[in-house]
Write an enzyme that holds these catalytic residues in place. Structure first.
Site, PDB file in Angstrom:
ATOM      1  N   CYS A  43     -12.193   2.567   7.428  1.00  0.00           N
ATOM      2  CA  CYS A  43     -11.372   3.659   8.205  1.00  0.00           C
ATOM      3  C   CYS A  43     -11.531   5.043   7.442  1.00  0.00           C
ATOM      4  O   CYS A  43     -11.930   6.118   7.888  1.00  0.00           O
ATOM      5  CB  CYS A  43      -9.829   3.521   7.969  1.00  0.00           C
ATOM      6  SG  CYS A  43      -8.699   4.631   8.407  1.00  0.00           S
ATOM      7  N   LEU A 320      -7.702  -2.016  14.525  1.00  0.00           N
ATOM      8  CA  LEU A 320      -7.056  -0.587  14.268  1.00  0.00           C
ATOM      9  C   LEU A 320      -6.583  -0.631  12.725  1.00  0.00           C
ATOM     10  O   LEU A 320      -5.798  -1.513  12.248  1.00  0.00           O
ATOM     11  CB  LEU A 320      -5.809  -0.295  15.407  1.00  0.00           C
ATOM     12  CG  LEU A 320      -6.257  -0.297  16.664  1.00  0.00           C
ATOM     13  CD1 LEU A 320      -5.179  -0.430  17.561  1.00  0.00           C
ATOM     14  CD2 LEU A 320      -7.044   1.025  16.914  1.00  0.00           C
ATOM     15  N   HIS A 322      -3.759   1.256  11.426  1.00  0.00           N
ATOM     16  CA  HIS A 322      -2.335   0.721  11.319  1.00  0.00           C
ATOM     17  C   HIS A 322      -1.979  -0.512  11.597  1.00  0.00           C
ATOM     18  O   HIS A 322      -0.870  -0.995  11.158  1.00  0.00           O
ATOM     19  CB  HIS A 322      -1.666   1.859  12.297  1.00  0.00           C
ATOM     20  CG  HIS A 322      -2.046   1.761  13.711  1.00  0.00           C
ATOM     21  ND1 HIS A 322      -3.213   2.762  13.738  1.00  0.00           N
ATOM     22  CD2 HIS A 322      -1.780   1.629  14.899  1.00  0.00           C
ATOM     23  CE1 HIS A 322      -3.556   2.705  15.295  1.00  0.00           C
ATOM     24  NE2 HIS A 322      -2.617   1.767  15.660  1.00  0.00           N
ATOM     25  N   HIS A 445      12.502  22.917  23.677  1.00  0.00           N
ATOM     26  CA  HIS A 445      11.906  23.755  24.635  1.00  0.00           C
ATOM     27  C   HIS A 445      10.980  24.793  24.013  1.00  0.00           C
ATOM     28  O   HIS A 445      11.778  25.458  23.217  1.00  0.00           O
ATOM     29  CB  HIS A 445      12.559  23.999  25.923  1.00  0.00           C
ATOM     30  CG  HIS A 445      11.988  25.043  26.913  1.00  0.00           C
ATOM     31  ND1 HIS A 445      11.054  24.300  27.952  1.00  0.00           N
ATOM     32  CD2 HIS A 445      11.821  26.215  26.958  1.00  0.00           C
ATOM     33  CE1 HIS A 445      10.680  25.401  28.397  1.00  0.00           C
ATOM     34  NE2 HIS A 445      10.988  26.496  28.061  1.00  0.00           N
TER      35      HIS A 445
HETATM   36  C1  LIG Z   1     -16.064   5.128  13.965  1.00  0.00           C
HETATM   37  C2  LIG Z   1     -14.928   4.403  13.648  1.00  0.00           C
HETATM   38  C3  LIG Z   1     -13.671   5.187  13.967  1.00  0.00           C
HETATM   39  C4  LIG Z   1     -12.605   4.543  13.929  1.00  0.00           C
HETATM   40  N1  LIG Z   1     -11.186   4.972  14.266  1.00  0.00           N
HETATM   41  C5  LIG Z   1     -10.211   4.760  14.063  1.00  0.00           C
HETATM   42  C6  LIG Z   1      -8.854   5.421  14.328  1.00  0.00           C
HETATM   43  O1  LIG Z   1      -8.959   6.704  14.669  1.00  0.00           O
HETATM   44  N2  LIG Z   1      -7.607   4.797  14.376  1.00  0.00           N
HETATM   45  C7  LIG Z   1      -7.754   3.290  13.799  1.00  0.00           C
HETATM   46  O2  LIG Z   1      -6.628   2.883  14.017  1.00  0.00           O
HETATM   47  N3  LIG Z   1      -8.745   2.658  13.523  1.00  0.00           N
HETATM   48  C8  LIG Z   1     -10.081   3.251  13.723  1.00  0.00           C
HETATM   49  N4  LIG Z   1     -11.026   2.712  13.530  1.00  0.00           N
HETATM   50  C9  LIG Z   1     -10.967   1.152  12.963  1.00  0.00           C
HETATM   51  C10 LIG Z   1     -10.419   0.865  11.518  1.00  0.00           C
HETATM   52  O3  LIG Z   1     -11.524   1.820  10.893  1.00  0.00           O
HETATM   53  C11 LIG Z   1     -10.459  -0.413  11.263  1.00  0.00           C
HETATM   54  O4  LIG Z   1      -9.480  -1.098  12.266  1.00  0.00           O
HETATM   55  C12 LIG Z   1      -9.643  -0.628   9.664  1.00  0.00           C
HETATM   56  O5  LIG Z   1     -10.423   0.027   8.685  1.00  0.00           O
HETATM   57  C13 LIG Z   1      -9.720  -2.046   9.533  1.00  0.00           C
HETATM   58  O6  LIG Z   1      -8.955  -2.254   8.239  1.00  0.00           O
HETATM   59  P1  LIG Z   1      -9.228  -3.389   7.427  1.00  0.00           P
HETATM   60  O7  LIG Z   1      -8.654  -3.259   6.105  1.00  0.00           O
HETATM   61  O8  LIG Z   1      -8.901  -4.680   7.836  1.00  0.00           O
HETATM   62  O9  LIG Z   1     -10.645  -3.504   7.045  1.00  0.00           O
HETATM   63  P2  LIG Z   1     -11.921  -2.325   6.664  1.00  0.00           P
HETATM   64  O10 LIG Z   1     -11.427  -0.856   6.613  1.00  0.00           O
HETATM   65  O11 LIG Z   1     -13.227  -2.624   7.032  1.00  0.00           O
HETATM   66  O12 LIG Z   1     -12.090  -2.602   5.017  1.00  0.00           O
HETATM   67  C14 LIG Z   1     -12.494  -3.812   4.555  1.00  0.00           C
HETATM   68  C15 LIG Z   1     -13.020  -3.577   3.044  1.00  0.00           C
HETATM   69  O13 LIG Z   1     -13.391  -4.850   2.486  1.00  0.00           O
HETATM   70  C16 LIG Z   1     -14.573  -4.263   1.726  1.00  0.00           C
HETATM   71  N5  LIG Z   1     -15.273  -5.861   1.485  1.00  0.00           N
HETATM   72  C17 LIG Z   1     -15.715  -6.593   2.572  1.00  0.00           C
HETATM   73  N6  LIG Z   1     -16.406  -7.795   1.996  1.00  0.00           N
HETATM   74  C18 LIG Z   1     -15.943  -7.691   0.671  1.00  0.00           C
HETATM   75  C19 LIG Z   1     -15.916  -8.660  -0.515  1.00  0.00           C
HETATM   76  N7  LIG Z   1     -16.757  -9.774  -0.630  1.00  0.00           N
HETATM   77  N8  LIG Z   1     -15.655  -8.241  -1.695  1.00  0.00           N
HETATM   78  C20 LIG Z   1     -15.083  -7.134  -1.711  1.00  0.00           C
HETATM   79  N9  LIG Z   1     -14.849  -6.247  -0.618  1.00  0.00           N
HETATM   80  C21 LIG Z   1     -15.304  -6.406   0.480  1.00  0.00           C
HETATM   81  C22 LIG Z   1     -15.354  -3.529   2.644  1.00  0.00           C
HETATM   82  O14 LIG Z   1     -16.433  -2.932   1.918  1.00  0.00           O
HETATM   83  C23 LIG Z   1     -14.620  -2.824   3.013  1.00  0.00           C
HETATM   84  O15 LIG Z   1     -14.345  -1.472   2.635  1.00  0.00           O
HETATM   85  C24 LIG Z   1     -12.272   3.155  13.364  1.00  0.00           C
HETATM   86  C25 LIG Z   1     -13.641   2.504  13.135  1.00  0.00           C
HETATM   87  C26 LIG Z   1     -14.713   3.190  13.319  1.00  0.00           C
HETATM   88  C27 LIG Z   1     -15.855   2.363  12.963  1.00  0.00           C
END
Ligand SMILES: Cc1cc2nc3c(=O)[nH]c(=O)nc-3n(C[C@H](O)[C@H](O)[C@H](O)COP(=O)(O)OP(=O)(O)OC[C@H]3O[C@@H](n4cnc5c(N)ncnc54)[C@H](O)[C@@H]3O)c2cc1C
Length: 466
Positions: A43, A320, A322, A445
């Protein structure tokens, strides 16, 4: 001796870091492990934040270039792409550092490195020099997120064949860009480069863009994007991608068997994301995956192992930020003995193009499939005084309410600030509101939010301004 924690979160994205902070707030000794070298996950580093920064900057560029249409003459407007990229990178750096500060403030121990299971209660952390640290923990939360997927046999070089990550840092504006996949990420990035001067084509396998979105909104969205200069090739399947030094040829076949070659200087493949479970040693500790390789969890985010949980993109549900955050809070509260809960019926989704598109709850298609009788209220921004005053009046608000009870079941917006307007409907739905509740709420408004009120009035055919 290995440090001992009550909870260790693997992954420092919006799911992981929010979960770690909540665990610490609830008094648990918590570790957060992140391999990327900076916090905030997909994100903050390569997703929501850099894409929204570029969407905003490219929209400003586009607007300023066209101000003379509105009587504001400012001479020649030039693009300085490296400076624009620096501005985006600065936003990312400030926010990722901010998360590091929040972890420190909440006394979460931050480990930089890749985490993997040594046993159910032991996590090995290897840094980029391959130095290993071992920690012991009562509970583990897997929050390792997702990575972009490519097409079979096609590798991202992140310069000519790019994922969203490469599309966020192109060094020059492509002359011609092909976007494979008409989902929100492809359309957001396509919009950025189109506004900066690229000729953008979108190839989509289905007959509509943004799958899962209310179809009426999705159709309107495509119409508006076409007007903005993006060309769509629907029901086209990519068959082959051939690359040389500076160009790529994408061969497609449409649903009638016609073949077409697209020559372009950049192809963005945005066909989805895959859960990131590699290297965790899940098989060693008996954590089960589902058919799509996502970590299997129950409604309390518990995996097949009692002390191991999973949240965010690595489990089922919309990918997502959130959603990941709310799951992070819920699982932390469950681990601390409280009753954490996520209401999946009220998770909004927003596309940050111009105009924005926002949805919450059920679409018309879903209500039909579920045989739920509904009423529709609609209101066009063309009849909203604020939108007309600033000449930003494309789109409409659509509210779906239960035919008998009038309870709001879904809302779908395309128009100015739709991503902010959806929050009001989210709160209303969370409280089980009827469309009449929204209609009888006084709205300031002139505001865009009056279009929400008028759509709610329109559910019972009593909108005033249409
Ligand atoms: C271009 C783009 C635009 C986006 N825009 C939006 C938006 O506007 N609004 C929205 O809600 N969502 C958006 N998203 C989606 C959003 O980024 C993800 O849904 C969100 O980041 C998921 O959160 P997460 O914590 O599950 O995983 P992630 O954000 O993917 O975080 C997981 C983390 O775990 C780390 N990791 C993985 N394996 C290991 C390990 N073995 N040891 C230690 N660390 C590890 C990774 O490096 C990563 O930093 C977008 C995605 C992209 C690609």
């Amino acid at each position: 001796m290995a440090d001992k924690f009550q909870a260790a979160v693997i992954g420092g994205g919006p799911g992981g870091y929010v979960c770690a902070i909540r665990l610490a707030q609830l008094g648990l000794k918590t570790a957060c492990i992140e391999s990327r070298g900076s916090l905030g996950g997909t994100c903050l580093n390569v997703g929501c934040i850099p894409s929204k920064s570029l969407l905003n900057l490219s929209e400003e560029f586009h607007k300023v270039k066209n101000l003379s249409n509105k009587g504001i003459e400012i001479g020649e407007v030039k693009l300085n792409l490296p400076k624009m990229m620096k501005s985006k990178d600065k936003a990312v750096a400030i926010l990722t550092k901010g998360v590091e500060f929040l972890l420190k403030k909440n006394k979460v121990t931050y480990f930089k490195g890749a985490g993997s299971f040594k046993s159910k209660n032991e996590i090995s952390i290897k840094d980029n020099q391959n130095n290993e640290t071992l920690i012991k923990t009562d509970n583990v939360i897997i929050a390792t997120g997702s990575d972009p997927v490519s097409l079979p046999g096609v590798e991202f070089d992140e310069k000519i064949i790019v994922s969203s990550t490469g599309a966020l840092k192109l060094e020059q504006v492509p002359k011609k860009m092909l976007v494979v996949g008409g989902g929100y990420i492809g359309l957001e990035m396509g919009s950025v480069w189109s506004r900066l001067g690229a000729e953008v084509h979108v190839v989509e396998f289905l007959d509509h863009i943004t799958p899962g979105m209310d179809r009426e909104i999705s159709n309107e969205f495509m119409k508006i994007l076409k007007k903005q200069g993006i060309t769509f090739h629907m029901q086209h399947k990519v068959e082959k991608i051939k690359k040389d030094e500076s160009e790529v040829i994408v061969s497609t076949k449409d649903n009638e068997g016609n073949q077409k070659n697209f020559e372009c200087d950049v192809v963005l493949i945005s066909v989805g994301r895959k859960p990131n479970t590699k290297g965790l040693n899940l098989e060693n500790v008996g954590v089960d995956l589902d058919k799509k390789n996502r970590v299997k969890t129950d409604k309390n985010f518990k995996t097949s192992q009692a002390n191991i949980y999973a949240i965010g993109d690595v489990i089922s549900g919309p990918m997502l930020a959130h959603k990941a955050e709310d799951e992070g809070i819920a699982v932390a509260e469950n681990i601390a003995g409280q009753s954490g809960h996520v209401n999946y019926d009220t998770i909004p989704s927003v596309v940050y193009t111009t105009p924005e598109v926002a949805s919450i709850g059920k679409t018309e298609e879903q209500l039909k499939d579920l045989n739920i009788e509904y009423k529709i209220g609609k209101f066009s921004f063309m009849a909203n005084s604020r939108a007309k005053a600033i000449d930003d009046a494309e789109g409409f608000v659509k509210i779906l309410a239960d035919k008998k009870t009038d309870k709001v079941l879904g809302a779908h917006l395309i128009g100015p600030h739709a991503g902010e307007l959806i929050a009001e409907i989210g709160v209303a739905m969370e409280f089980g509101a009827s469309s009449e509740d929204i209609a009888r709420t006084c709205h300031a408004h002139p505001t865009f939010s009056e279009a929400v009120k008028e759509a709610a009035l329109s559910v019972d055919k009593r909108a005033i301004h249409s």
